[in-house]
Design an enzyme around this catalytic site. Structure first.
Site, PDB file in Angstrom:
ATOM      1  N   GLY A 243       1.049  -1.269  -0.013  1.00  0.00           N
ATOM      2  CA  GLY A 243      -0.136   0.108   0.055  1.00  0.00           C
ATOM      3  C   GLY A 243       0.895   1.285  -0.082  1.00  0.00           C
ATOM      4  O   GLY A 243       1.855   1.311  -0.255  1.00  0.00           O
ATOM      5  N   SER A 244       0.399   2.352   0.704  1.00  0.00           N
ATOM      6  CA  SER A 244       0.994   3.635   0.586  1.00  0.00           C
ATOM      7  C   SER A 244       2.263   3.859   1.401  1.00  0.00           C
ATOM      8  O   SER A 244       2.182   2.810   2.332  1.00  0.00           O
ATOM      9  CB  SER A 244       0.034   4.735   0.892  1.00  0.00           C
ATOM     10  OG  SER A 244      -0.538   4.418   2.093  1.00  0.00           O
ATOM     11  N   ARG A 246       2.590   5.955   3.652  1.00  0.00           N
ATOM     12  CA  ARG A 246       2.022   6.333   4.966  1.00  0.00           C
ATOM     13  C   ARG A 246       1.756   5.247   5.719  1.00  0.00           C
ATOM     14  O   ARG A 246       2.124   4.904   6.943  1.00  0.00           O
ATOM     15  CB  ARG A 246       0.863   7.297   4.718  1.00  0.00           C
ATOM     16  CG  ARG A 246       0.300   7.872   5.927  1.00  0.00           C
ATOM     17  CD  ARG A 246      -0.955   8.801   5.650  1.00  0.00           C
ATOM     18  NE  ARG A 246      -1.828   7.844   4.927  1.00  0.00           N
ATOM     19  CZ  ARG A 246      -2.704   8.002   3.935  1.00  0.00           C
ATOM     20  NH1 ARG A 246      -2.062   9.191   3.146  1.00  0.00           N
ATOM     21  NH2 ARG A 246      -3.397   7.498   3.220  1.00  0.00           N
ATOM     22  N   GLY A 248       2.877   1.882   5.223  1.00  0.00           N
ATOM     23  CA  GLY A 248       3.975   1.212   5.477  1.00  0.00           C
ATOM     24  C   GLY A 248       4.752   1.879   6.820  1.00  0.00           C
ATOM     25  O   GLY A 248       5.291   0.959   7.437  1.00  0.00           O
ATOM     26  N   GLU A 265       5.457  -3.630   0.461  1.00  0.00           N
ATOM     27  CA  GLU A 265       5.594  -3.173  -0.623  1.00  0.00           C
ATOM     28  C   GLU A 265       4.885  -1.892  -0.758  1.00  0.00           C
ATOM     29  O   GLU A 265       3.735  -1.990  -0.904  1.00  0.00           O
ATOM     30  CB  GLU A 265       4.972  -4.424  -1.602  1.00  0.00           C
ATOM     31  CG  GLU A 265       5.520  -5.680  -1.438  1.00  0.00           C
ATOM     32  CD  GLU A 265       6.918  -5.856  -2.291  1.00  0.00           C
ATOM     33  OE1 GLU A 265       7.058  -4.910  -2.945  1.00  0.00           O
ATOM     34  OE2 GLU A 265       7.400  -6.714  -2.359  1.00  0.00           O
TER      35      GLU A 265
HETATM   36  P1  NAD Z   1      -3.403   2.453   1.429  1.00  0.00           P
HETATM   37  O1  NAD Z   1      -2.129   2.398   1.899  1.00  0.00           O
HETATM   38  O2  NAD Z   1      -4.625   3.558   1.525  1.00  0.00           O
HETATM   39  O3  NAD Z   1      -4.265   0.949   1.815  1.00  0.00           O
HETATM   40  C1  NAD Z   1      -3.398  -0.257   1.718  1.00  0.00           C
HETATM   41  C2  NAD Z   1      -4.112  -1.372   2.902  1.00  0.00           C
HETATM   42  O4  NAD Z   1      -3.612  -0.813   3.896  1.00  0.00           O
HETATM   43  C3  NAD Z   1      -5.405  -1.427   2.966  1.00  0.00           C
HETATM   44  O5  NAD Z   1      -5.989  -2.698   3.268  1.00  0.00           O
HETATM   45  C4  NAD Z   1      -5.773  -0.445   4.202  1.00  0.00           C
HETATM   46  O6  NAD Z   1      -6.967  -0.657   4.915  1.00  0.00           O
HETATM   47  C5  NAD Z   1      -4.255  -0.826   4.909  1.00  0.00           C
HETATM   48  N1  NAD Z   1      -4.134   0.290   5.799  1.00  0.00           N
HETATM   49  C6  NAD Z   1      -4.231   1.529   5.840  1.00  0.00           C
HETATM   50  N2  NAD Z   1      -3.443   2.238   6.826  1.00  0.00           N
HETATM   51  C7  NAD Z   1      -3.268   1.138   7.784  1.00  0.00           C
HETATM   52  C8  NAD Z   1      -2.480   1.096   9.080  1.00  0.00           C
HETATM   53  N3  NAD Z   1      -2.117   2.332   9.599  1.00  0.00           N
HETATM   54  N4  NAD Z   1      -2.379  -0.073   9.660  1.00  0.00           N
HETATM   55  C9  NAD Z   1      -2.605  -1.212   8.922  1.00  0.00           C
HETATM   56  N5  NAD Z   1      -3.001  -1.166   7.813  1.00  0.00           N
HETATM   57  C10 NAD Z   1      -3.492  -0.065   7.169  1.00  0.00           C
HETATM   58  O7  NAD Z   1      -3.150   1.981  -0.260  1.00  0.00           O
HETATM   59  P2  NAD Z   1      -3.967   2.011  -1.361  1.00  0.00           P
HETATM   60  O8  NAD Z   1      -4.722   3.302  -1.582  1.00  0.00           O
HETATM   61  O9  NAD Z   1      -5.251   0.793  -1.090  1.00  0.00           O
HETATM   62  O10 NAD Z   1      -3.013   1.556  -2.470  1.00  0.00           O
HETATM   63  C11 NAD Z   1      -2.276   2.546  -3.344  1.00  0.00           C
HETATM   64  C12 NAD Z   1      -0.896   2.515  -2.832  1.00  0.00           C
HETATM   65  O11 NAD Z   1      -0.405   1.184  -2.898  1.00  0.00           O
HETATM   66  C13 NAD Z   1       0.036   3.292  -3.815  1.00  0.00           C
HETATM   67  O12 NAD Z   1       1.064   3.900  -2.937  1.00  0.00           O
HETATM   68  C14 NAD Z   1       0.930   1.804  -4.577  1.00  0.00           C
HETATM   69  O13 NAD Z   1       1.826   2.339  -5.238  1.00  0.00           O
HETATM   70  C15 NAD Z   1       0.865   1.164  -3.534  1.00  0.00           C
HETATM   71  N6  NAD Z   1       1.150  -0.328  -4.078  1.00  0.00           N
HETATM   72  C16 NAD Z   1       2.474  -0.733  -3.731  1.00  0.00           C
HETATM   73  C17 NAD Z   1       2.597  -2.070  -4.558  1.00  0.00           C
HETATM   74  C18 NAD Z   1       4.028  -2.528  -4.424  1.00  0.00           C
HETATM   75  O14 NAD Z   1       4.309  -3.826  -4.561  1.00  0.00           O
HETATM   76  N7  NAD Z   1       5.248  -1.847  -4.250  1.00  0.00           N
HETATM   77  C19 NAD Z   1       1.753  -2.922  -5.135  1.00  0.00           C
HETATM   78  C20 NAD Z   1       0.378  -2.323  -5.117  1.00  0.00           C
HETATM   79  C21 NAD Z   1       0.103  -0.960  -4.648  1.00  0.00           C
END
Ligand code: NAD
EC number: 1.2.1.3
Length: 512
Positions: A243-244, A246, A248, A265
């Site tokens: 995910g983002s 933030r 991570g 990731e």
């Molecule tokens: P996001 O960070 O908003 O959410 C991702 C997941 O994390 C969701 O399931 C969310 O509920 C959970 N989450 C959010 N905050 C959390 C916390 N504090 N503790 C635990 N879990 C939490 O991301 P998104 O908008 O769903 O996805 C887009 C982002 O993901 C982009 O930045 C993209 O580059 C990244 N991404 C990276 C990869 C990679 O392999 N590097 C692959 C796909 C997406």
């Protein structure tokens, strides 16, 4: 379209618990709150999902711990056989699941099928790997001693996934984690819970058919709170989070507090360098797909195009022509290139990203922004945009998760590589050149600082055979192929003394 959704869910035998509220067969507890799911295709509410409550979460973890005791004793090649059966289910269901991905997340049908294909591919990879969890042997410095290392499963692997690859990321982690002997708890994105329910159901069927505990594969539903429970949970030795940046940062700190492992990731800010020796017949379509594929919502999307000053005019002209061909619309139409963004917030963020770029002096060669599609007026559609910018613009430092492509001019390769590396993220990178020295320089230690470095292919669209992941703020994790499986196991170094003496290492004598 509601009818189509119903047909898909009926096909998978996913039933609502109450009128309009879904959990499939997932255990959520009695205090479950509701999550509204909207399709980006038409902006309509398509389901209300029950979220896992805290008591249910604790029970799921307990069941997973028990299931691990059984699963770790199933020989790895037999675990591979279960994953093979899961891959076969996916093969049979590719069309249905692909359509659901397109409808719930908004990526084009072609890309949605591609995503399910990735799941199938990783299952195949995991099956082979289940006979190859090799450890090294070492020569001991002591006589009649043998040393080797072996790999044991970790226990529960917690998987937190993002909306943009709603199903593939889970399978990259789970297929490998399972053959390694782990059980998995998946917290899918709150934006794509229906696809998660279907995947969960398919694996649950396979486990049942093999008389194995269902808790080898668990799904928890809900927003970030559920992910936070997982990060803080000492019963989960590994959290793999996609995910983002933030997210991570929050997960990494929480997991580190309890000395757990995290595999991160996170966001990318990927660049392609087009040198004066590039074949533009390759470079232009690669840029086009990299920038507008998944509407710019791939972690590996091409965001920055760093172009040699002698070819920049030609590149702009040809890209402009390519962008005229883009078909934006309903992702369920087979010839659509670009579906909607995931939600209204994503559209707002794109529009304000364009404004920010303009304020910093970016010159727009192609004006993007929100777009209304006839018949899908409430969907979250946008037009892609291209901006010519200076290398020092602050907007270049951020990942804008939308189809805005920045073009930057350069004079020599050293400068181009410096521009490319001058961002906090380090996921994917590409050089377009037919010149061997340029390619080798880019791939050398003086070159790209990213986890993925390509020559004459675009930044997006990785194959599952390689280890996938990136450096710096991208988090440093590696998933999928190569030896990424080691992240899902613990290494144990073993020394066996088969003599009648007790020689100490380093020649130490300890007389008694
Ligand atoms: P996001 O960070 O908003 O959410 C991702 C997941 O994390 C969701 O399931 C969310 O509920 C959970 N989450 C959010 N905050 C959390 C916390 N504090 N503790 C635990 N879990 C939490 O991301 P998104 O908008 O769903 O996805 C887009 C982002 O993901 C982009 O930045 C993209 O580059 C990244 N991404 C990276 C990869 C990679 O392999 N590097 C692959 C796909 C997406």
């Amino acid at each position: 379209m509601k009818h189509m959704l119903q047909e898909i869910l009926d096909h998978f035998e996913i039933k609502p618990v109450n009128e309009g509220t879904w959990t499939g067969q997932v255990f959520v507890g009695s205090n479950a709150s509701l999550l509204d799911v909207t399709s980006p295709v038409n902006g309509q509410s398509i389901a209300k999902i029950k979220c896992t409550d805290r008591n249910a979460y604790d029970k799921i973890v307990e069941d997973a711990k028990t299931a691990f005791l059984d699963w770790r004793n199933v020989p790895a090649p037999k675990r591979g056989e279960v994953v093979r059966q899961f891959g076969d289910r996916l093969r049979a269901e590719k069309k249905f699941l692909g359509k659901l991905v397109a409808f719930e997340m908004g990526k084009s049908l072609q890309e949605s099928y591609g995503e399910v294909q990735e799941m199938i591919d990783i299952c195949d990879f995991a099956v082979g790997l289940s006979r190859q969890l090799y450890g090294l042997t070492m020569h001991s410095e002591r006589p009649m001693h043998r040393m080797y290392e072996q790999w044991h499963p970790l226990g529960i692997v917690g998987i937190i996934s993002a909306f943009n690859f709603p199903v593939a990321v889970w399978s990259w982690n789970s297929a490998i984690a399972w053959i390694c002997g782990n059980v998995c708890i998946w917290k899918a994105s709150e934006k794509t819970p229906l696809t998660a329910l279907v995947c969960h159901k398919l694996m649950a069927d396979v486990l049942e058919a093999n008389n194995l505990p269902g808790a080898i594969s668990s799904l928890v539903t809900g927003a970030k709170e559920v992910g936070e429970w997982m990060s803080a949970d000492k019963h989960i030795p590994l959290i793999s989070a996609t995910g983002s940046v933030r997210m991570g940062q929050a997960v990494a700190q929480e997991v580190a507090k309890r000395f757990g492992k995290s595999l991160l990731e996170l966001g990318g800010n990927n660049a392609m360098i087009i040198t004066e020796n590039a074949d533009l017949n390759i470079a232009i379509p690669a840029t086009y797909f990299g920038a507008i594929g998944t509407s710019g919502q791939r972690c590996t999307s091409t965001r920055r195009l760093i172009v040699h000053e002698t070819v920049i005019e030609q590149v702009i002209e040809r890209l402009f022509h390519a962008y005229q061909q883009v078909k934006i619309g309903n992702p369920l139409d087979a010839d659509t290139h670009m579906g909607p963004l995931v939600d209204e917030a994503a559209v707002k963020s794109y529009v304000s990203g364009i404004e920010e770029c303009k304020q910093q002096g970016g010159k727009f060669l192609l004006e993007g922004g929100a777009l209304q599609i006839d018949g899908l007026e409430n969907g979250y559609y946008v037009k892609p945009s291209i901006a010519l910018v200076d290398a020092n613009l602050p907007v270049l430092q951020k990942e804008l998760f939308a189809p805005l492509l920045y073009i930057i001019s350069y004079k020599d390769l050293k400068e181009a590589i410096a521009i490319q590396n001058n961002v906090p993220q380090g996921l994917s990178s590409t050089i377009m050149t037919m010149h061997m020295q340029e390619a080798e320089c880019f791939l050398s230690h003086n070159g790209s600082d990213c986890g993925i470095a390509n020559v004459n292919i675009g930044t997006s669209g990785a194959e599952i055979g390689g280890a996938f992941g990136g450096e710096k703020e991208t988090g440093g994790g590696r998933e999928s192929g190569s030896d990424a499986w080691k992240n899902y196991m613990r290494r144990q170094t073993v020394t066996i003394n088969y003599s009648n003496e007790l020689p100490l290492s380093q020649g130490i004598r300890f007389e008694m």
